[in-house]
Design an enzyme around this catalytic site. Structure first.
Site, PDB file in Angstrom:
ATOM      1  N   THR A   1       0.824  -1.208   0.000  1.00 57.64           N
ATOM      2  CA  THR A   1       0.000   0.000   0.000  1.00 57.64           C
ATOM      3  C   THR A   1       0.859   1.260   0.000  1.00 57.64           C
ATOM      4  OG1 THR A   1      -1.442  -1.275   1.460  1.00 57.64           O
ATOM      5  CG2 THR A   1      -2.005   1.022   1.113  1.00 57.64           C
TER       6      THR A   1
ATOM      7  N   ARG B   1       7.750  -2.738   2.939  1.00 57.02           N
ATOM      8  CA  ARG B   1       7.854  -2.887   4.395  1.00 57.02           C
ATOM      9  C   ARG B   1       8.221  -4.309   4.760  1.00 57.02           C
ATOM     10  NH1 ARG B   1       2.990   0.819   6.691  1.00 57.02           N
ATOM     11  NH2 ARG B   1       3.691   2.455   5.295  1.00 57.02           N
TER      12      ARG B   1
ATOM     13  N   SER C   1       6.020   3.692   8.862  1.00 58.94           N
ATOM     14  CA  SER C   1       4.843   4.413   9.333  1.00 58.94           C
ATOM     15  C   SER C   1       4.419   4.019  10.745  1.00 58.94           C
ATOM     16  CB  SER C   1       3.719   4.207   8.325  1.00 58.94           C
ATOM     17  OG  SER C   1       2.657   5.050   8.621  1.00 58.94           O
ATOM     18  N   HIS C   2       3.205   3.498  10.873  1.00 59.61           N
ATOM     19  CA  HIS C   2       2.655   3.199  12.196  1.00 59.61           C
ATOM     20  C   HIS C   2       3.147   1.860  12.742  1.00 59.61           C
ATOM     21  CE1 HIS C   2       0.385   1.496   8.984  1.00 59.61           C
ATOM     22  NE2 HIS C   2      -0.061   0.569   9.813  1.00 59.61           N
TER      23      HIS C   2
ATOM     24  N   ASP D   1       1.402   9.646  13.764  1.00 63.21           N
ATOM     25  CA  ASP D   1       2.027   8.325  13.694  1.00 63.21           C
ATOM     26  C   ASP D   1       3.535   8.413  13.472  1.00 63.21           C
ATOM     27  OD1 ASP D   1       2.053   9.130  11.034  1.00 63.21           O
ATOM     28  OD2 ASP D   1       1.713   7.102  10.275  1.00 63.21           O
TER      29      ASP D   1
ATOM     30  N   ASP E   1       5.632   8.323  10.963  1.00 63.62           N
ATOM     31  CA  ASP E   1       6.209   9.221   9.960  1.00 63.62           C
ATOM     32  C   ASP E   1       5.417  10.524   9.801  1.00 63.62           C
ATOM     33  OD1 ASP E   1       4.098   7.725   8.871  1.00 63.62           O
ATOM     34  OD2 ASP E   1       4.867   7.941   6.839  1.00 63.62           O
TER      35      ASP E   1
ATOM     36  N   ASP F   1       2.276  11.265   9.026  1.00 68.29           N
ATOM     37  CA  ASP F   1       1.245  11.545   8.023  1.00 68.29           C
ATOM     38  C   ASP F   1      -0.179  11.254   8.511  1.00 68.29           C
ATOM     39  OD1 ASP F   1       1.589   8.818   7.959  1.00 68.29           O
ATOM     40  OD2 ASP F   1       1.956   8.675   5.789  1.00 68.29           O
ATOM     41  N   ARG F   2      -0.290  10.563   9.665  1.00 72.06           N
ATOM     42  CA  ARG F   2      -1.644  10.290  10.183  1.00 72.06           C
ATOM     43  C   ARG F   2      -1.969  11.201  11.356  1.00 72.06           C
ATOM     44  NH1 ARG F   2      -2.783   3.854  10.327  1.00 72.06           N
ATOM     45  NH2 ARG F   2      -1.882   3.360   8.294  1.00 72.06           N
TER      46      ARG F   2
ATOM     47  N   THR G   1      -7.512   2.074  -1.443  1.00 72.03           N
ATOM     48  CA  THR G   1      -6.735   2.411  -0.258  1.00 72.03           C
ATOM     49  C   THR G   1      -5.285   2.741  -0.638  1.00 72.03           C
ATOM     50  OG1 THR G   1      -8.112   1.045   1.139  1.00 72.03           O
ATOM     51  CG2 THR G   1      -5.868   1.431   1.905  1.00 72.03           C
TER      52      THR G   1
ATOM     53  N   GLU H   1      -8.622   9.151   4.415  1.00 72.37           N
ATOM     54  CA  GLU H   1      -8.789   7.709   4.566  1.00 72.37           C
ATOM     55  C   GLU H   1      -9.284   7.418   5.971  1.00 72.37           C
ATOM     56  OE1 GLU H   1      -6.040   5.038   2.177  1.00 72.37           O
ATOM     57  OE2 GLU H   1      -4.634   6.385   3.153  1.00 72.37           O
TER      58      GLU H   1
ATOM     59  N   SER I   1      -8.212   5.344   7.910  1.00 66.77           N
ATOM     60  CA  SER I   1      -7.099   4.938   8.764  1.00 66.77           C
ATOM     61  C   SER I   1      -6.382   6.126   9.391  1.00 66.77           C
ATOM     62  CB  SER I   1      -6.124   4.110   7.944  1.00 66.77           C
ATOM     63  OG  SER I   1      -5.731   4.832   6.786  1.00 66.77           O
TER      64      SER I   1
ATOM     65  N   LYS J   1      -0.603  12.375   2.900  1.00 66.02           N
ATOM     66  CA  LYS J   1      -1.445  12.781   4.004  1.00 66.02           C
ATOM     67  C   LYS J   1      -0.570  13.491   5.019  1.00 66.02           C
ATOM     68  CE  LYS J   1      -1.486   7.997   5.816  1.00 66.02           C
ATOM     69  NZ  LYS J   1      -1.008   7.157   4.718  1.00 66.02           N
TER      70      LYS J   1
ATOM     71  N   ARG K   1      -8.856  -6.914   7.013  1.00 68.48           N
ATOM     72  CA  ARG K   1      -9.561  -5.759   7.555  1.00 68.48           C
ATOM     73  C   ARG K   1     -11.045  -5.878   7.195  1.00 68.48           C
ATOM     74  NH1 ARG K   1      -5.276  -3.114   9.331  1.00 68.48           N
ATOM     75  NH2 ARG K   1      -3.581  -2.418   7.966  1.00 68.48           N
TER      76      ARG K   1
HETATM   77  C1  VG1 Z   1      -2.879   1.027   5.755  1.00 71.41           C
HETATM   78  C2  VG1 Z   1      -4.150   1.851   5.741  1.00 71.41           C
HETATM   79  C3  VG1 Z   1      -4.176   2.751   4.523  1.00 71.41           C
HETATM   80  C4  VG1 Z   1      -2.911   3.623   4.494  1.00 71.41           C
HETATM   81  C5  VG1 Z   1      -1.676   2.747   4.579  1.00 71.41           C
HETATM   82  C6  VG1 Z   1      -0.412   3.560   4.688  1.00 71.41           C
HETATM   83  O1  VG1 Z   1      -2.827   0.195   4.611  1.00 71.41           O
HETATM   84  O2  VG1 Z   1      -5.277   1.033   5.761  1.00 71.41           O
HETATM   85  O3  VG1 Z   1      -5.336   3.539   4.556  1.00 71.41           O
HETATM   86  O4  VG1 Z   1      -2.864   4.381   3.319  1.00 71.41           O
HETATM   87  O5  VG1 Z   1      -1.752   1.896   5.732  1.00 71.41           O
HETATM   88  O6  VG1 Z   1      -0.472   4.399   5.800  1.00 71.41           O
HETATM   89  P1  VG1 Z   1      -3.248  -1.355   4.628  1.00 71.41           P
HETATM   90  O7  VG1 Z   1      -2.943  -1.872   3.247  1.00 71.41           O
HETATM   91  O8  VG1 Z   1      -2.461  -2.004   5.709  1.00 71.41           O
HETATM   92  O9  VG1 Z   1      -4.705  -1.376   4.954  1.00 71.41           O
HETATM   93  V1  VG1 Z   1       0.909   4.962   6.537  1.00 71.41           V
HETATM   94  O10 VG1 Z   1       0.564   6.029   7.669  1.00 71.41           O
HETATM   95  O11 VG1 Z   1       1.833   3.843   6.229  1.00 71.41           O
HETATM   96  O12 VG1 Z   1       1.796   5.758   5.428  1.00 71.41           O
HETATM   97 CO    CO Z   2       2.225   6.973   8.272  1.00 71.12          CO
END
Ligand code: VG1
Ligand code: CO
Length: 541
Positions: A18, A22, A113-114, A277, A279, A281-282, A344, A363, A365, A376, A496
């Site tokens: 996505t 990772r 990210s998270h 989060d 990085d 962006d959330r 997504t 989103e 999330s 974001k 999910r």
């Molecule tokens: C998750 C979220 C999605 C978001 C992605 C990256 O992806 O559901 O909405 O864009 O993380 O977010 P997934 O494929 O696990 O549902 V982040 O803050 O990594 O940049």
């Molecule tokens: Co992030």
């Protein structure tokens, strides 16, 4: 400068998900692994010769080591200039802004990210292009193809670069600029929002707690909220980026930001609680005693955006990812503007933003953002909320209530089933996919299916099609269940299940209670208990 061409092997299973690639940190630390992805990216963008790149990350374990590798490989690939955040720090939205501000050819952002950080946790990398946004699907596929055929990578033999001193140095023939990670980002925020109005708000005694979760937004939030907008010191908590994020999940939701949630539900709650989060962006927004779901936050920001200087002339359109609730669609309809439903992942908003079709995106999330960058942006969302609160002079809870009274309420919750055996998860998706054509008209418990399909996206700008983007079941009476496999997990499969139920007038119910019929129907239709052996999720947000 001596360019070295070193041998490497193709690496299996590197398809970026996505949001980039990772993996477990130890996977990234294998000799040649990171190098493979970086060289594959250079190969996919027709080499590095003469290019300008931005590099930075969220400060997690392996961030600095990876940056040194990237810098040497950039020099080896003929890159002319790299701009790096001091200490290797750049939030994702700040990196996106620097790419745009400097008319760079792109950038490498190091983050998972998270996901938690540390040697036994996760690492990640993504390449963003000229527009500052995540590589679109066709470029990701090109990088993936290159990782499978690659035999060598280019680098130089050189000492490590000092990342801690602001200024310009050289690495071989390449210029390296170390910049303050916050400065230009803050300058951009000052052009978007009414800083004096927010300063007045804080002067009037408005209180706030911003939980940076030991991740990248600490320095940004401290500089902007405390040092510029006048929020009292101590407003930002957990503000120093740590390599392991203090062993937490830097994921801003009621589960992982529990201490903030507890504070906001207590009698010591400040006026506003917010978190970001790994990085940056959330965002999570919570008022005194009132958690705002990300889907509602997008809708409320869209309905009130005109109160901030950058959006005073209105919005071109709104885009949301498919699993995000329909709350923002109602606002778009009311404003008479277009709304778009994308798969997504932020990369799908890029074309719509570039084409000027939308101003705000979001989103479920916890990602919200606008045309100011191509990612974001957590702190941006917090500042837009502050700007709205400064103008409307009402509490978060009252603003949310006003919104529901006007538009109705979209009850919403996401269930995550983590580390499911991959064969079981794909069995669940396959068998539901097979059932979809016959579902319409069927009644399950209290619910009757009105429509069921697999989401496929036709990009209105470049005509590309993205298939298999989630299985959705709509029910009569405004309910919906969506099943999707995560593309950011690093262990097993994550299923999910996204649940929503609209109500025009009945806006005061408990969320889980309001969703129980649609939840039951979704779990029954998929025979979830039999197929994956559980119906209780690991995480409910
Ligand atoms: C998750 C979220 C999605 C978001 C992605 C990256 O992806 O559901 O909405 O864009 O993380 O977010 P997934 O494929 O696990 O549902 V982040 O803050 O990594 O940049
Ligand atoms: Co992030």
């Amino acid at each position: 400068m001596k360019i070295e061409t070193l041998q490497t092997k193709p690496i299996e299973g590197q398809m970026p998900g996505t949001s980039g690639l990772r993996k477990k940190t130890k996977v990234f630390m294998q000799p040649g692994y990171l190098e493979n992805f970086i060289q594959a990216t250079f190969d996919a963008i027709d080499g590095g010769m003469g290019k300008k790149l931005i590099v930075g990350g969220d400060g997690r374990y392996f961030n600095k080591v990876a940056i040194q590798t990237i810098l040497k490989m950039a020099a080896g690939n003929g890159v002319a200039e790299v701009i790096v955040g001091k200490g290797g720090i750049l939030s994702t939205p700040a990196a996106s802004h620097l790419i745009r501000l400097n008319s760079a050819d792109g950038g490498f952002i190091l983050s998972a990210s998270h996901n938690p950080g540390g040697i036994d946790e996760d690492f990640g990398i993504k390449f963003n292009g000229q527009n500052g946004g995540p590589a679109p699907e066709n470029l990701s596929a090109k990088i993936f193809d290159a990782t499978k055929t690659i035999a060598e990578f280019k680098t130089i033999a050189a000492d490590d670069t000092d990342l801690n001193t602001i200024g310009t140095t050289r690495l071989g023939d390449m210029k390296v600029q170390i910049v303050d990670p916050v400065e230009s980002y803050q300058a951009l925020m000052e052009t978007l929002f009414d800083f004096p109005a927010i300063q007045t708000l804080f002067k009037g005694g408005f209180t706030m707690c911003f939980d940076a979760m030991h991740a990248v937004t600490g320095p940004y939030a401290t500089a902007i909220l405390e040092e510029t907008l006048g929020a009292p010191s101590g407003t930002v908590v957990n503000g120093t980026p740590l390599e392991d994020f203090g062993k937490g999940h830097p994921d801003p939701n009621p589960i992982w930001a529990k201490s903030l949630m507890d504070l906001m539900m207590s009698d010591k709650a400040p006026d506003l609680g917010a978190a970001s989060d790994g990085d940056g962006d959330r965002n999570m927004i919570v008022g005194r005693g009132a958690y705002v779901t990300p889907s509602d936050s997008l809708a409320i920001l869209a309905a009130n955006a005109n109160l901030a200087p950058a959006y005073q002339d209105g919005l071109a359109g709104i885009a949301r990812s498919m699993p995000t609730s329909a709350a923002s669609d109602r606002v778009a309809a009311n404003l008479g503007i277009e709304c778009y439903e994308t798969p997504t992942g932020w990369k799908f908003f890029g074309n719509l933003l570039d084409a000027g079709k939308v101003t705000l995106c979001g989103e479920e999330s916890a990602g919200t953002g606008s045309s100011h960058v191509r990612e974001k942006d957590g702190l941006w969302a917090v500042l837009l909320w502050l700007n709205i609160l400064a103008v409307r002079k009402k509490s978060v809870a009252d603003i949310v209530l006003d919104h529901w009274q006007t538009f109705g309420r979209d009850y919403y919750s996401r269930y995550d089933y983590e580390d499911v055996a991959i064969d079981k998860a794909s069995h669940l998706m396959q068998s539901l996919r097979a059932k979809l054509p016959d579902l319409a008209g069927q009644t399950v418990g209290e619910m009757t299916v009105s429509h069921a399909d697999e989401f496929s996206y036709l990009d209105p700008v470049d005509g590309s099609v993205s298939k298999n983007q989630g299985l959705r079941i709509s029910f009569e009476g405004g309910a919906r269940a969506v099943f999707r496999l995560s593309g950011t997990g690093t262990q097993g499969a994550t299923i999910r299940l996204y649940l929503e139920q609209y109500s025009k007038d009945d806006i005061g119910r408990d969320t889980q209670e309001a969703l129980q019929d649609v939840r039951h129907a979704a779990q029954t239709i998929t025979d979830m208990n039999a197929v994956i052996g559980r119906i209780e999720p690991d995480v409910i947000t």
